[in-house]
Design an enzyme around this catalytic site. Structure first.
Site, PDB file in Angstrom:
ATOM      1  N   THR A  15      51.375 146.091  83.989  1.00  0.00           N
ATOM      2  CA  THR A  15      51.270 147.024  82.860  1.00  0.00           C
ATOM      3  C   THR A  15      49.824 147.487  82.791  1.00  0.00           C
ATOM      4  O   THR A  15      48.923 146.737  83.150  1.00  0.00           O
ATOM      5  CB  THR A  15      51.632 146.271  81.562  1.00  0.00           C
ATOM      6  OG1 THR A  15      53.021 145.997  81.603  1.00  0.00           O
ATOM      7  CG2 THR A  15      51.307 147.065  80.305  1.00  0.00           C
TER       8      THR A  15
ATOM      9  N   ARG B 151      66.315 147.840  77.401  1.00  0.00           N
ATOM     10  CA  ARG B 151      65.375 146.859  76.818  1.00  0.00           C
ATOM     11  C   ARG B 151      64.003 147.535  76.607  1.00  0.00           C
ATOM     12  O   ARG B 151      63.517 148.256  77.467  1.00  0.00           O
ATOM     13  CB  ARG B 151      65.235 145.665  77.763  1.00  0.00           C
ATOM     14  CG  ARG B 151      64.222 144.602  77.296  1.00  0.00           C
ATOM     15  CD  ARG B 151      62.862 144.795  77.940  1.00  0.00           C
ATOM     16  NE  ARG B 151      61.924 143.725  77.601  1.00  0.00           N
ATOM     17  CZ  ARG B 151      60.628 143.757  77.892  1.00  0.00           C
ATOM     18  NH1 ARG B 151      60.117 144.783  78.537  1.00  0.00           N
ATOM     19  NH2 ARG B 151      59.847 142.773  77.546  1.00  0.00           N
ATOM     20  N   VAL B 152      63.421 147.300  75.465  1.00  0.00           N
ATOM     21  CA  VAL B 152      62.093 147.836  75.180  1.00  0.00           C
ATOM     22  C   VAL B 152      61.157 146.669  74.880  1.00  0.00           C
ATOM     23  O   VAL B 152      61.509 145.772  74.105  1.00  0.00           O
ATOM     24  CB  VAL B 152      62.140 148.805  73.976  1.00  0.00           C
ATOM     25  CG1 VAL B 152      60.728 149.240  73.571  1.00  0.00           C
ATOM     26  CG2 VAL B 152      62.989 150.029  74.322  1.00  0.00           C
ATOM     27  N   GLY B 153      59.993 146.686  75.504  1.00  0.00           N
ATOM     28  CA  GLY B 153      59.027 145.610  75.283  1.00  0.00           C
ATOM     29  C   GLY B 153      58.035 145.960  74.188  1.00  0.00           C
ATOM     30  O   GLY B 153      58.297 146.808  73.317  1.00  0.00           O
ATOM     31  N   ASP B 154      56.895 145.316  74.238  1.00  0.00           N
ATOM     32  CA  ASP B 154      55.887 145.499  73.183  1.00  0.00           C
ATOM     33  C   ASP B 154      54.996 146.718  73.382  1.00  0.00           C
ATOM     34  O   ASP B 154      54.382 147.201  72.427  1.00  0.00           O
ATOM     35  CB  ASP B 154      54.986 144.258  73.127  1.00  0.00           C
ATOM     36  CG  ASP B 154      54.253 144.051  74.461  1.00  0.00           C
ATOM     37  OD1 ASP B 154      54.908 144.160  75.523  1.00  0.00           O
ATOM     38  OD2 ASP B 154      53.045 143.798  74.444  1.00  0.00           O
TER      39      ASP B 154
ATOM     40  N   THR C  80      49.151 142.868  77.343  1.00  0.00           N
ATOM     41  CA  THR C  80      50.101 142.768  78.453  1.00  0.00           C
ATOM     42  C   THR C  80      50.680 141.366  78.433  1.00  0.00           C
ATOM     43  O   THR C  80      50.014 140.429  77.999  1.00  0.00           O
ATOM     44  CB  THR C  80      49.421 143.050  79.811  1.00  0.00           C
ATOM     45  OG1 THR C  80      50.397 142.864  80.858  1.00  0.00           O
ATOM     46  CG2 THR C  80      48.235 142.130  80.082  1.00  0.00           C
ATOM     47  N   GLY C  81      51.905 141.221  78.884  1.00  0.00           N
ATOM     48  CA  GLY C  81      52.500 139.888  78.913  1.00  0.00           C
ATOM     49  C   GLY C  81      53.949 139.915  78.456  1.00  0.00           C
ATOM     50  O   GLY C  81      54.611 140.958  78.525  1.00  0.00           O
TER      51      GLY C  81
ATOM     52  N   GLY D 156      56.626 140.645  76.487  1.00  0.00           N
ATOM     53  CA  GLY D 156      56.727 141.612  75.401  1.00  0.00           C
ATOM     54  C   GLY D 156      57.427 141.106  74.158  1.00  0.00           C
ATOM     55  O   GLY D 156      57.014 141.399  73.032  1.00  0.00           O
TER      56      GLY D 156
HETATM   57  N1  ASP Z   1      54.419 143.626  78.020  1.00  0.00           N
HETATM   58  C1  ASP Z   1      55.251 144.330  78.951  1.00  0.00           C
HETATM   59  C2  ASP Z   1      56.679 144.272  78.494  1.00  0.00           C
HETATM   60  O1  ASP Z   1      57.095 143.250  77.989  1.00  0.00           O
HETATM   61  C3  ASP Z   1      55.188 143.783  80.330  1.00  0.00           C
HETATM   62  C4  ASP Z   1      53.810 143.537  80.858  1.00  0.00           C
HETATM   63  O2  ASP Z   1      52.843 143.584  80.142  1.00  0.00           O
HETATM   64  O3  ASP Z   1      53.702 143.312  82.054  1.00  0.00           O
HETATM   65  O4  ASP Z   1      57.378 145.219  78.678  1.00  0.00           O
END
Ligand code: ASP
Length: 315
Positions: free
Chosen positions: A184, A212-215, A235-236, A238
């Site tokens: 990300t 699916r939607v992340g953060d 990042t991480g 989500g």
């Molecule tokens: N945070 C992002 C998500 O969950 C993924 C990522 O940061 O790599 O969509």
């Protein structure tokens, strides 16, 4: 009659000048304060790309530093920085966003202007060339904050977001199963006028369930910016960032508890650690201090300020 025509001409000319002044004031900072730019390229899991990513980050930071030195606003530099990362095909964002379990790309992005706390975001979009630019259009040209899916995509295109065919995205048709978050991208900046801005862009988890939607497109989770406080991009994992409203919580520590940016980032990571979630955070505060923290896997990252030449790191 002549009097009226002259008056109109004067009023019209003055309005045009005022408009030009407003536009240039919003595009350039004439103050000569320090500035900061920080960016991340997500967790370091695809080690083969590391050297190319680091080289690109150095170029992008160089470009951002030049822009900030010239007086460009933080929000414009954040957008320009993320666009270049999206176009590079080296990260899980824009061109080389990971495909979902259905084999097609769905992108998420958000941007926030700390001056006004205006924000824009898009999620689950399939054919937008630069998700961060679409988020910016939602912020600037619509009364909304978050647009999603096919209908949101049609709306974003109507606002001027550039479309890209399926073939533009290098991972369409290639499902790469990644259990951990990867690649990300995000950026935060403080411009010479002290304005803060942040942005985040991603393809989300590889092989995620379609829809699916992340953060990353969630303001207060994957990005947050407030002048006088901080600008954050994460990042991480989500789902954890959404549940713990990581970016907003971190800024609240700076704002209400008067903790330093570094202490606040440390506290945010402790919350993630306690729940076993993986993550990383970049931030800049109102005086230009920067933070780049992560747990477990490395985070590709870099920063520059007026006095510090670009530095890029992977571990
Ligand atoms: N945070 C992002 C998500 O969950 C993924 C990522 O940061 O790599 O969509």
């Amino acid at each position: 009659v002549i009097f009226h025509e002259e008056l109109f001409a004067v009023v019209f000319a003055s309005l045009a000048i005022i408009q030009m002044m407003t536009v240039s004031a919003s595009e350039h900072c004439t103050a000569h304060e320090n500035f900061s730019l920080v960016l991340h390229g997500g967790s370091l899991t695809v080690v083969e790309n590391k050297d190319k990513q680091i080289a690109l980050i150095m170029r992008v930071l160089d470009d951002g530093r030049r822009r900030l030195r010239d007086g460009q606003r933080a929000i414009d530099v954040v957008e320009a920085t993320i666009r270049q990362l999206e176009d590079s095909a080296l990260f899980n964002a824009g061109r080389s966003a990971d495909a979902n379990a259905g084999g097609f790309v769905e992108t998420d992005a958000s941007i926030m202007d700390g001056r006004t706390r205006a924000a824009g975001a898009i999620a689950s979009m399939r054919n937008i060339r630069n998700p961060i630019a679409a988020a910016r259009l939602v912020m600037d040209k619509s009364p909304h904050v978050l647009m999603v899916g096919d209908r949101g995509e049609a709306y974003a295109k109507g606002l001027g977001a550039e479309a890209a065919p399926d073939s533009y995205f290098t991972n369409n048709g290639r499902i790469l199963k990644s259990k951990s978050p990867t690649g990300t991208v995000g950026a935060v900046a403080m411009d010479r006028c002290g304005n803060l801005a942040s942005g985040t862009s991603t393809g989300g988890f590889g092989a995620k369930i379609p829809g699916r939607v992340g953060d990353s497109p969630i303001i207060g989770a994957g990005a947050y910016a407030e002048n006088g406080v901080a600008a954050i991009s994460s990042t991480g994992h989500g789902e954890s960032f959404i549940r713990f409203t990581v970016a907003a919580d971190l800024a609240a520590r700076v704002k209400y508890l008067k903790q330093s940016l570094d202490q606040s980032a440390q506290a945010a990571l402790e919350v993630l650690d306690e729940s076993g979630a993986e993550g990383g955070i970049i931030g800049v505060d109102a005086t230009g201090n920067v933070v780049m923290r992560f747990n477990r896997a490395g985070m590709i990252r870099g920063h520059t300020t007026e006095n510090k030449a670009p530095i890029a790191l992977a571990y």
